[in-house]
Scaffold this active site. Structure first.
Site, short mmCIF file in Angstrom:
data_model
loop_
_atom_site.label_atom_id
_atom_site.label_comp_id
_atom_site.label_asym_id
_atom_site.label_seq_id
_atom_site.Cartn_x
_atom_site.Cartn_y
_atom_site.Cartn_z
N PHE A 16 63.64 48.45 0.27
CA PHE A 16 63.06 47.69 1.38
C PHE A 16 63.44 48.29 2.73
O PHE A 16 64.34 49.11 2.82
CB PHE A 16 63.51 46.23 1.31
CG PHE A 16 62.81 45.49 0.20
CD1 PHE A 16 61.66 44.77 0.44
CD2 PHE A 16 63.30 45.57 -1.10
CE1 PHE A 16 61.00 44.13 -0.60
CE2 PHE A 16 62.65 44.93 -2.13
CZ PHE A 16 61.50 44.20 -1.88
N CYS A 17 62.71 47.86 3.74
CA CYS A 17 62.89 48.34 5.11
C CYS A 17 64.36 48.36 5.50
O CYS A 17 65.03 47.37 5.25
CB CYS A 17 62.11 47.45 6.09
SG CYS A 17 62.59 47.66 7.80
N PRO A 18 64.89 49.40 6.11
CA PRO A 18 64.20 50.62 6.48
C PRO A 18 64.29 51.75 5.45
O PRO A 18 64.13 52.92 5.82
CB PRO A 18 64.89 51.01 7.78
CG PRO A 18 66.30 50.57 7.58
CD PRO A 18 66.27 49.39 6.64
#
Lengths: 82, 163
Positions: A16-18
């Protein structure tokens, strides 16, 4: 797939981000001008984030393909910093 | 290493200053994630650590930052239970597990990544004095010790995020 062969494939599924952006950036740093990087992601933010990154960094998103349960994003390196 | 700075080419660099004043995991993570992402986008990124934000760059504490269930209504339990001994450790363990599942690096790994991306880390001199935290207690990744005026000039004309 088309004649377009990515120089590098990054499997960021589950990250998941980032995470996907970081992975893409690492690949971008070692890539040559004109290289195509393919990124696989399940993060729902990946499409918008990578598009924003490409816009900001002067690179090009060639294609975003919806696969079963994940997306495949093709980024072309059109600008390298020094 | 590829330099991120666009200044050398005479292009305009956009700046990002992240001010971190808290030392709990739920504050430190977003600060680092925003800073590192900014750096990948070509921004000149600075982080300023003040008050409990200093814990994030403290050698002894960086690997043992906690999540506080007390005073955090977002926790999936009645707030008063957060006062029971062991609850902070439990909440922290839970958060670490969730972060690992989302493939997020540890805080210290994020600092190493930040340095690799060219992010500059600045410690607040006043806080170091008040909290009795000399330079040698801070992680090696820290660039320098500065004051508010330097910090503000680093953020001038750019985006400033206060956490």
């Amino acid at each position: 797939m088309s004649a377009l062969q990515p120089h590098k494939v990054l499997d960021c599924r589950g990250s998941f981000c980032p995470g996907p952006i970081t992975e893409l950036f690492k690949a971008y740093r070692s890539a040559q001008l004109g290289d195509v990087i393919e990124l696989l992601a399940t993060d729902p933010a990946a499409k918008a984030d990578i598009t924003a990154w490409a816009q900001k960094s002067g690179n090009e998103v060639l294609d975003v393909v919806d696969e079963q349960g994940y997306i495949r994003i093709l980024v072309k390196v059109t600008k390298k910093r020094s | 290493m590829t330099q991120l700075k666009t200044e050398e080419k005479g292009e305009q660099t956009s700046r990002l200053l992240v001010i971190l004043s808290k030392g709990t995991m739920d504050m430190v993570y977003p600060a680092l994630m925003i800073a590192n992402t900014g750096a990948t986008m070509g921004k000149e990124v600075h982080m300023f650590f003040t008050f409990w934000g200093l814990d994030a760059i403290n050698k002894r504490k960086v690997d043992s930052l906690k999540v506080a269930p007390v005073g955090n209504p977002g926790m999936p339990m009645p707030n008063i239970l957060g006062m029971i001994p062991g609850m902070t450790a439990m909440a922290t363990r839970m958060m670490k597990g969730r972060m690992a599942k989302a493939k997020q690096p540890s805080v210290h790994e994020l600092f190493k990544m930040a340095k690799d991306l060219g992010v500059k880390l600045h410690a607040c001199s006043t806080t170091m004095e008040v909290m009795n935290t000399p330079r040698e207690t801070l992680i090696d990744e820290v660039d320098d010790v500065v004051g508010a005026a330097t910090m503000l000039s680093l953020g001038e004309g750019g985006q400033i995020i206060f956490i």
